[in-house]
Enzyme design. Structure first.
Site, PDB file in Angstrom:
ATOM      1  N   HIS A 139     -49.102  -0.313  13.818  1.00 25.40           N
ATOM      2  CA  HIS A 139     -50.128  -0.680  14.803  1.00 25.40           C
ATOM      3  C   HIS A 139     -51.417   0.113  14.567  1.00 25.40           C
ATOM      4  CE1 HIS A 139     -47.716  -3.357  17.319  1.00 25.40           C
ATOM      5  NE2 HIS A 139     -46.706  -2.510  17.142  1.00 25.40           N
ATOM      6  N   ASP A 171     -54.378   0.323  18.746  1.00 25.47           N
ATOM      7  CA  ASP A 171     -53.504  -0.725  18.223  1.00 25.47           C
ATOM      8  C   ASP A 171     -54.237  -1.477  17.121  1.00 25.47           C
ATOM      9  OD1 ASP A 171     -51.334  -2.739  18.032  1.00 25.47           O
ATOM     10  OD2 ASP A 171     -50.757  -1.907  19.971  1.00 25.47           O
ATOM     11  N   ASP A 181     -43.254   2.202  17.211  1.00 22.50           N
ATOM     12  CA  ASP A 181     -42.602   0.895  17.268  1.00 22.50           C
ATOM     13  C   ASP A 181     -43.108  -0.039  16.167  1.00 22.50           C
ATOM     14  OD1 ASP A 181     -45.109   0.970  18.680  1.00 22.50           O
ATOM     15  OD2 ASP A 181     -44.697  -1.086  19.327  1.00 22.50           O
ATOM     16  N   GLU A 182     -42.264  -0.976  15.813  1.00 22.60           N
ATOM     17  CA  GLU A 182     -42.639  -2.141  14.994  1.00 22.60           C
ATOM     18  C   GLU A 182     -43.406  -1.759  13.734  1.00 22.60           C
ATOM     19  OE1 GLU A 182     -42.915  -5.511  18.497  1.00 22.60           O
ATOM     20  OE2 GLU A 182     -44.732  -4.351  18.059  1.00 22.60           O
ATOM     21  N   ARG A 227     -55.595  -4.932  23.337  1.00 25.08           N
ATOM     22  CA  ARG A 227     -55.696  -6.376  23.118  1.00 25.08           C
ATOM     23  C   ARG A 227     -56.878  -6.937  23.906  1.00 25.08           C
ATOM     24  NH1 ARG A 227     -50.459  -4.645  22.380  1.00 25.08           N
ATOM     25  NH2 ARG A 227     -49.801  -5.136  20.262  1.00 25.08           N
ATOM     26  N   TRP A 274     -37.432   0.368  25.178  1.00 23.36           N
ATOM     27  CA  TRP A 274     -38.102  -0.903  25.486  1.00 23.36           C
ATOM     28  C   TRP A 274     -37.348  -2.122  24.980  1.00 23.36           C
ATOM     29  CZ3 TRP A 274     -40.243  -4.672  22.242  1.00 23.36           C
ATOM     30  CH2 TRP A 274     -40.292  -4.373  20.866  1.00 23.36           C
ATOM     31  N   TYR A 308     -41.132  -5.824  31.670  1.00 20.47           N
ATOM     32  CA  TYR A 308     -42.307  -6.326  30.953  1.00 20.47           C
ATOM     33  C   TYR A 308     -43.092  -7.259  31.865  1.00 20.47           C
ATOM     34  CZ  TYR A 308     -42.026  -4.087  26.447  1.00 20.47           C
ATOM     35  OH  TYR A 308     -42.080  -3.142  25.455  1.00 20.47           O
ATOM     36  N   PHE A 309     -44.154  -6.722  32.428  1.00 23.89           N
ATOM     37  CA  PHE A 309     -44.929  -7.462  33.417  1.00 23.89           C
ATOM     38  C   PHE A 309     -45.891  -8.462  32.784  1.00 23.89           C
ATOM     39  CE2 PHE A 309     -44.657  -4.377  37.301  1.00 23.89           C
ATOM     40  CZ  PHE A 309     -43.281  -4.502  37.282  1.00 23.89           C
ATOM     41  N   THR A 352     -51.486  -6.974  27.049  1.00 29.56           N
ATOM     42  CA  THR A 352     -52.589  -7.850  27.483  1.00 29.56           C
ATOM     43  C   THR A 352     -53.045  -8.869  26.440  1.00 29.56           C
ATOM     44  OG1 THR A 352     -54.280  -6.245  26.793  1.00 29.56           O
ATOM     45  CG2 THR A 352     -53.423  -6.065  29.049  1.00 29.56           C
ATOM     46  N   GLU A 353     -52.142  -9.293  25.543  1.00 28.67           N
ATOM     47  CA  GLU A 353     -52.563 -10.306  24.580  1.00 28.67           C
ATOM     48  C   GLU A 353     -53.203 -11.508  25.265  1.00 28.67           C
ATOM     49  OE1 GLU A 353     -49.068  -8.307  22.380  1.00 28.67           O
ATOM     50  OE2 GLU A 353     -49.729  -8.649  24.435  1.00 28.67           O
TER      51      GLU A 353
END
Length: 546
Positions: A258, A188, A321-322, A159, A400, A425-426, A476-477
């Site tokens: 992704h 990604d 994922d996703e 990101r 997650w 999730y930081f 990091t979006e």
């Protein structure tokens, strides 16, 4: 046994007191005694200490010489010995009237002993040059080993991109807290960051996006071309740098979702054939790799062949994922793609046990990659969605979406790494002063909640052996600078390290809180940015709450 005497350490009692014992993560067996020794630059290293450990010990000795500004003088020594009865990450450290003694059996054990010694000294030891205070070590007996074998931290340069030196800083602070695994999310929708020589367009095209959405305005675009990637030489440089810190780098190439950055470079790999564009917004893209196209499997095998050549890690991450948006108004690509539908018929896929046909097709892709990696001597790990289908034995799960993925995995006999969103999730806010905090994805994860995480909660007692580790994830979006990255990481990383390292009986949040002033002093000396909300200051500009 004969010893290699590098020099001799002068040790003398002084009236000055040692630093308070604020080592993080707290060693699992600590016995403190009255008295302290003054450290000077001289170590004795037994011949059977591993050669790589000798190099690290020599570097530490050089730092002590610089810190004290003293030449070697005669007196008791810091002695490093080899003890094969200790586990690979265990160490024993004794400081008493006869000197300082370190025993370990492997490289990481010696590193962790030296990290413990560093944290027992003034924070200036983490800088360069002479230290203004005497280097006093309190008398202590420590017999220490980690609770979990896998102690990880994740980073997302897709990101927003962080260069080689910034990645090394990330690894440096991980090493302070005895983490041993760096999960590097390298591909990604918003950018492909790893050079693949057989597919040069992955970085020529896929590493660059033509703008980025502004804040959380989903219809906006700043119009600024953005990107970057790591060459294979740079990736190997990071792998070697991390190894010297006792850290294994595990790469992730996320699939089959992704993958829009890859599709922009090679549109024939998608269900529609494109055109595709590297994604300029956050969230989950609809387009994914075409599971019915044989060229996709060839592409993935080629990519992972080069990945394995760069990264010697036992594990390789395949994401998983996703993959599906599950939007009732728009079918997912595999639900309408003729090639994917034909593949489902070829495989005889029928919904069962609550799994849809597309989930079972993803399980086929996962199984293909697991066999390929296994045939090359590697183990596959993926996000907990890979449990949503027929998963082959030997896979490892990154839980997650909550702890339930890890509980389910362990109950079925799969190894799992706990990184549930609510605790790990930081990229979440660190305080409830949202008007003072930098923009982030949302949620609230204060340091005390990180510390409270119980990785084996809900796991049957006879299955807890399958919880092999814990990691935190930092997406990091909304994090575009290294200052912001470090702000989100610290000091929460210190709390995470005690979840990973300490036996439950040794965790004590009040004791841990008392260490944070010393941890902050270390960050200041090392030049890291960090959140000061614990001290009543908030945001990147450190404003007090009104």
């Amino acid at each position: 046994m004969a010893a290699i005497s590098l020099s001799v350490m002068a040790v003398s009692c002084t009236k000055a007191g040692p630093e308070p014992f604020t080592v993080v993560p707290q060693p699992n067996e600590v016995v403190l005694s009255e008295g302290a020794f003054r450290l000077a630059p001289a170590f004795t290293v037994k011949e059977d200490v591993p050669e790589k450990a000798k190099e690290a010990i020599a570097a530490f000795q050089a730092r002590i010489a610089e810190a004290t500004g003293k030449n070697a003088v005669e007196g008791p020594a810091v002695t490093f010995s080899y003890d094969p009865s200790l586990s690979s990450e265990q160490y024993v450290l004794d400081v008493d009237g006869s000197g300082v003694r370190v025993s370990a059996s492997a490289y990481n054990g010696y590193l962790y002993a030296m990290q413990t010694i560093r944290q027992m000294l003034p924070a200036e030891i983490y800088a360069q040059g002479k230290v203004s205070k005497p280097l006093l070590l309190q008398y202590v007996h420590i017999n220490d080993a980690p609770r979990f074998a896998y102690r990880g931290m994740h980073a997302d340069p897709c990101r927003h991109f962080f260069d080689v030196n910034e990645v090394k800083r990330y690894l440096d602070i991980m090493a302070v807290y005895k983490l041993n695994t760096f999960h590097w999310h390298l591909t990604d929708d918003q950018g492909w960051r790893i050079e693949i020589k057989k597919y040069p367009r992955l970085t020529e095209v896929g590493a660059w996006r033509n703008g980025t959405m502004i804040a959380k305005d989903w219809g906006s675009n700043d119009g600024i071309r953005y990107g970057g990637f790591y060459t294979q030489d740079q990736l190997r440089e990071i792998v070697a740098y991390a190894a010297n810190l006792g850290i294994t780098v595990i790469p992730e190439v996320d699939l089959p979702g992704h993958m829009v950055a890859a599709l922009a470079a090679y549109p024939e790999l998608g269900c529609t054939g494109g055109p595709y564009e590297v994604w300029q917004r956050w969230g989950v893209a609809r387009d994914i790799l075409c599971a019915g196209n044989p060229k996709v499997y060839e592409f993935l095998e080629d990519v992972f062949t080069e990945v394995m050549d760069i990264f010697p890690s036992e594990y390789i991450y395949i994401g998983g994922d996703e993959c599906f948006t599950n939007d009732p108004k728009r079918p997912d690509p595999w639900e309408v793609c003729p090639k994917c539908q034909a593949k489902m018929r070829e495989l005889g896929i029928r919904p069962h046990d609550g799994f849809s046909k597309k989930q079972l097709l993803q399980a086929h892709v996962t199984a293909h990659m697991q066999k390929f990696l296994s045939d090359h001597g590697r183990k596959m790990a993926g996000w907990d969605e890979i449990l949503d289908g027929d998963l082959m034995p030997g896979a490892t799960i990154l839980s997650w979406r909550g702890p339930q993925g890890g509980v389910k995995a362990a109950s079925k006999g799969f190894d799992a790494i706990m990184c549930p969103v609510d605790y790990c999730y930081f990229d979440f806010y660190q305080s409830d002063k949202l008007d003072l905090e930098p923009l982030c994805i949302g949620g609230n994860l204060p340091i005390e909640k990180v510390y409270s995480h119980d990785p084996v909660k809900g796991v049957p007692a006879d299955k807890q052996k399958h919880i092999i580790g814990v990691q935190a994830n930092l997406w990091t979006e909304y994090i575009s600078t290294v200052e912001h990255l470090e702000y989100m990481l610290l000091p929460r990383l210190s709390a995470l390290s005690e979840v990973q390292w300490c036996q439950p009986s040794n965790k004590d949040y009040d004791r841990f809180k008392a260490t944070l002033d010393h941890q902050a002093a270390i960050y200041d000396v090392m030049g890291y940015n960090y959140s000061k909300d614990f001290w009543g200051l908030y945001g990147l500009e450190f404003k007090p709450a009104e």
